[in-house]
Design an enzyme around this catalytic site. Structure first.
Site: not given
Lengths: 189, 587
Positions: B282, B285, B303, B323, B362, B365, B371, B515
């Site tokens: 990141e 990037e 994230c 990102s 999550k 996810e 991907e 989180c």
């Protein structure tokens, strides 16, 4: 309170959204005629405070019920969350979310009407039409339902037949109401 | 002069509190706890449950302490025989609409309603029970919503609409028919729900709980053909202890590694390692966009899977700003099934990767896009929330508190302090800036400048301007999704006027506090608790000799031996993802 954003149509953004197949999927199927009608309702009430409920009324009056696509369209156009629109739609018994029968017979079951015998009107309707509260006859001709207060307590017990309000309704009036509609339908046919 | 505080008496005890303080809050200042089921410290009062009634001077009414401001000279009584009797009846009425199913409930032993019934010594059903049976909504795979257990306190709706601005949940219908549900007769997975799980973290009963997948994990651990590996997220280490009586914020990393090995995991990894990896990608990037002008600014962090889902549904005009770096969980998953498998000579098909996360989103996810299968297998097989891991440890019969600390497995286990603070709001920004600074200037931040204080804290939106080698870097941090819109509107406005963006780098975390306040963390979250958990992470960071992601030796080895260059071809294939606009309502 959720503040109503000024109604704003950004067709550019709108069209871009519609071109993206995955975005706004449910609205793709929206009937152009319905969309035109909803747009007219929106324009009519544009910028006025508390307009959501009036627009929903207008849609129901013209269309017979408030289809889901119309709510999705309103949510986007007015910047009001869909959840809030459904909170309004489901809070009031008046609003319908699925197509009703051709003729609506609504019995007010608010406190005043209840005390003045609205229950007997309901029973009579159920008996005459052979359907239960909230149901539609098989020929889709009549839909009957009880609603909470329609705001005509002074005329209790009250009924709304195809948007026309009747006060101080007696049980013996019910058969005539149904018969008049049937005769009208027959002569129209 | 306008008075800024009021003096009053509660149970004869003098109190002085700021004007506008509720009786409930004022009582807390003199150690008086008034019972309530609907008022949550995070949320506005809904005055729904009716348990917090009190007596006040000069009134025969019993006002609700949560929604009544204390007034000058007011005398309040919070507990007496009559109040207890009324509260008891109210509680019995609530219980009469609640199934008597505590033994099979996800909140058994940790339920506010159950606790209240215990406190009031309810020993029999006094009022005939009427429970509305509706099918539980399991459609999201992240949370389970069982309306029959709802007490209509309104917390989930308040948090979903006002705190998170998601508007997936609403109160439909009214009176006895009232229920919380998405707009219309649709499932949660067809609604704008982003699975952040804040509703489950705020629900006082078992009406909304995480989708418990402990049974799946037990089964995998018992399967001799599977090679079970595990990773733990940064924020889990400072919260899990709460389930075992530790004070919030206690860092139990070593004990957690030990218990995971005892549970039967063959390799114990740390998501914090992958957080360092995320930072490398990141920050590269960011440098590419900021210094070389390749790509959109501001760069927005990605994230948080709930935030990604929200952005795809609501702010798809920001797709190019996101990102493309995967979240640490997914990066670790793919590294375990490629690099680790290669190193250890294990068939990646046998590896069963479990991750312990503070988060219900999550779980979603895992299969978000193609991907997430970059290793040729599903990179992470199952997600357990912190609450589920606590349950597994308790089931296992392992005396967690007595365990000696252990280390993580070394290939994907070493981490820096920068990775640790990922778990707190502003942490990703801080970690990325530490590495970006190095990338731009070629040297590390001075020791006293490592803590980038302006991006820390609990304010909903924080912004800062930093000087990096003479360049002004403008950054902003938002947490709790209701704070995102203002920030993004500033960017949109600048974009419309063709001006330079107000920020170069934006961090967003869906859950308040980041989180550490995730939807899968132990119950009882409020700002006090969030601060303690954040403090725990910050202390661990400060105590580490290694404070920069780019100095993590294992990360350096990984790039040298396996990945090649950051943002290189292999890194791109394994560590990056794509985004697409999605409909908020599927129907």
């Amino acid at each position: 309170m959720y503040k109503l954003r000024k109604i704003r149509f950004s067709y550019l953004i709108w069209e871009t959204f519609c071109m993206n197949a995955s975005a706004l999927a449910p609205m793709e199927t929206m009937d152009p005629e319905l969309r035109g009608m909803v747009e007219r309702c929106l324009q009519e009430w544009e910028g006025r405070e508390g307009n959501l409920i009036m627009i929903l009324h207008e849609i129901q009056n013209r269309h017979g019920f408030v289809p889901r696509e119309a709510s999705l369209f309103l949510a986007e156009a007015m910047g009001i969350p869909m959840a809030r629109i459904y909170e309004v739609l489901t809070f009031y018994h008046y609003f319908k979310l699925i197509a009703p029968g051709k003729h609506n017979l609504t019995v007010c079951n608010g406190t005043a009407c209840y005390l003045k015998g609205s229950g007997r009107l309901l029973t009579e309707l159920e008996r005459r039409l052979s359907i239960k509260d909230g149901e539609t006859t098989e020929d889709r001709m009549f839909h009957m339902e009880s609603v909470r207060c329609i705001g005509c307590c002074g005329m209790a017990p009250a009924m709304v037949v195809d948007q026309k309000t009747f006060g101080k309704v007696a049980v013996t009036d019910v058969a005539g109401m149904i018969e008049r509609i049937r005769l009208q339908e027959e002569s129209d046919a | 002069m306008i008075a800024t505080s009021v003096k009053a008496k509660i149970n004869g005890l003098p109190v002085e509190v700021p004007v506008g303080t509720s009786i409930l809050e004022a009582a807390r200042s003199v150690q008086v706890e008034i019972p309530t089921l609907c008022k949550h410290r995070d949320l506005m009062p809904t005055a729904a449950c009716g348990l917090c009634i009190v007596k006040v001077s000069n009134s025969r009414r019993l006002p609700r302490a949560c929604a009544t401001a204390i007034e000058e000279g007011m005398e309040v009584w919070t507990h007496d025989a009559e109040l207890t009797r009324v509260r008891r009846t109210t509680l019995e009425l609530i219980l009469s609409n609640h199934p008597n199913a505590c033994l099979t409930c996800g909140r058994n032993g940790d339920c506010e309603l159950q606790g209240m019934a215990a406190d009031f010594g309810i020993r029999q059903d006094c009022i005939p029970r009427y429970v509305r049976e509706l099918e539980p909504d399991t459609s999201t795979g992240s949370i389970v919503m069982d309306f029959s257990k709802c007490i209509k306190c309104g917390r989930c709706i308040e948090v979903c609409q006002e705190k998170q601005n998601v508007w997936a949940l609403s109160f439909l219908q009214r009176g006895i028919q009232t229920r919380m549900a998405p707009a219309g007769d649709i499932s949660l997975s067809e609604s704008p729900c982003i699975r952040c799980g804040q509703c489950s973290a705020h629900c006082p009963t078992g009406a909304i709980v995480e989708n418990d997948e402990t049974a799946t994990v037990w089964e995998a651990l018992r399967d001799p053909d599977k090679y079970c590996t595990v990773q733990i997220a940064p924020s889990v280490r400072v919260a899990l202890g709460e389930a075992f009586g530790y004070p919030p914020g206690t860092d139990l990393t070593g004990k957690i590694y030990a218990v995971l090995r005892r549970l039967g995991f063959k390799a114990v990894f740390d998501t914090t390692f992958a957080a360092d990896l995320t930072i490398i990608e990141e920050a590269s990037e960011f440098v590419q966009r900021f210094v070389h002008g390749k790509g959109e600014l501001p760069l927005i962090t990605s994230c948080c899977p709930a935030w990604v889902d929200f952005m795809e549904k609501r702010y798809s005009d920001f797709l190019p700003n996101f990102s493309t770096a995967k979240s640490p969980q997914q990066m670790l998953g793919v590294m375990a099934k490629t690099y680790f498998a290669e190193q250890e000579g294990i068939d990646p098909a046998r590896i069963y990767q479990v991750s312990v996360m503070p988060c219900t989103a999550k779980k979603y996810e895992l299969e978000r896009t193609d991907e997430m299968f970059a290793s040729g297998h599903q990179d992470v097989d199952v997600v357990l929330t912190t609450r589920e891991l606590a349950r597994m440890i308790k089931q296992s019969g392992i005396a967690f508190k007595e365990l000696a600390d252990q280390e993580a497995d070394s290939v994907l286990g070493t981490y820096s302090g920068a990775g640790v603070i990922f778990g707190a709001t502003g942490g990703v920004m801080e970690a990325a800036l530490r590495t970006a600074y190095h990338r731009i200037t070629g040297k590390n931040l001075e020791k006293e400048a490592i803590d980038i204080l302006p991006v820390r804290g609990l304010e909903g939106v924080r912004s800062a301007t930093l000087n990096v080698a003479g360049n002004e870097v403008r950054v902003a941090v938002a947490h709790g999704l209701n704070h995102v819109e203002t920030l993004l509107n500033q960017v949109r406005a600048a974009r419309e006027r063709n001006e330079e963006p107000p920020y170069h780098f934006i961090e967003v975390m869906a859950c308040p506090g980041g989180c550490i306040g995730g939807g899968g963390q132990p119950y009882g979250v409020c700002d006090e608790l969030r601060k303690q958990r954040i403090q725990g992470l910050m202390q661990s960071d400060a105590a580490m000799p290694l404070r920069f992601s780019h100095e993590n030796p294992e990360i350096q080895t990984l790039y040298r031996d396996f990945l090649g260059e950051p943002l290189g071809e292999k890194a791109h294939k394994l560590l990056h993802t794509r985004y697409a606009a999605r409909a908020a309502y599927k129907r």
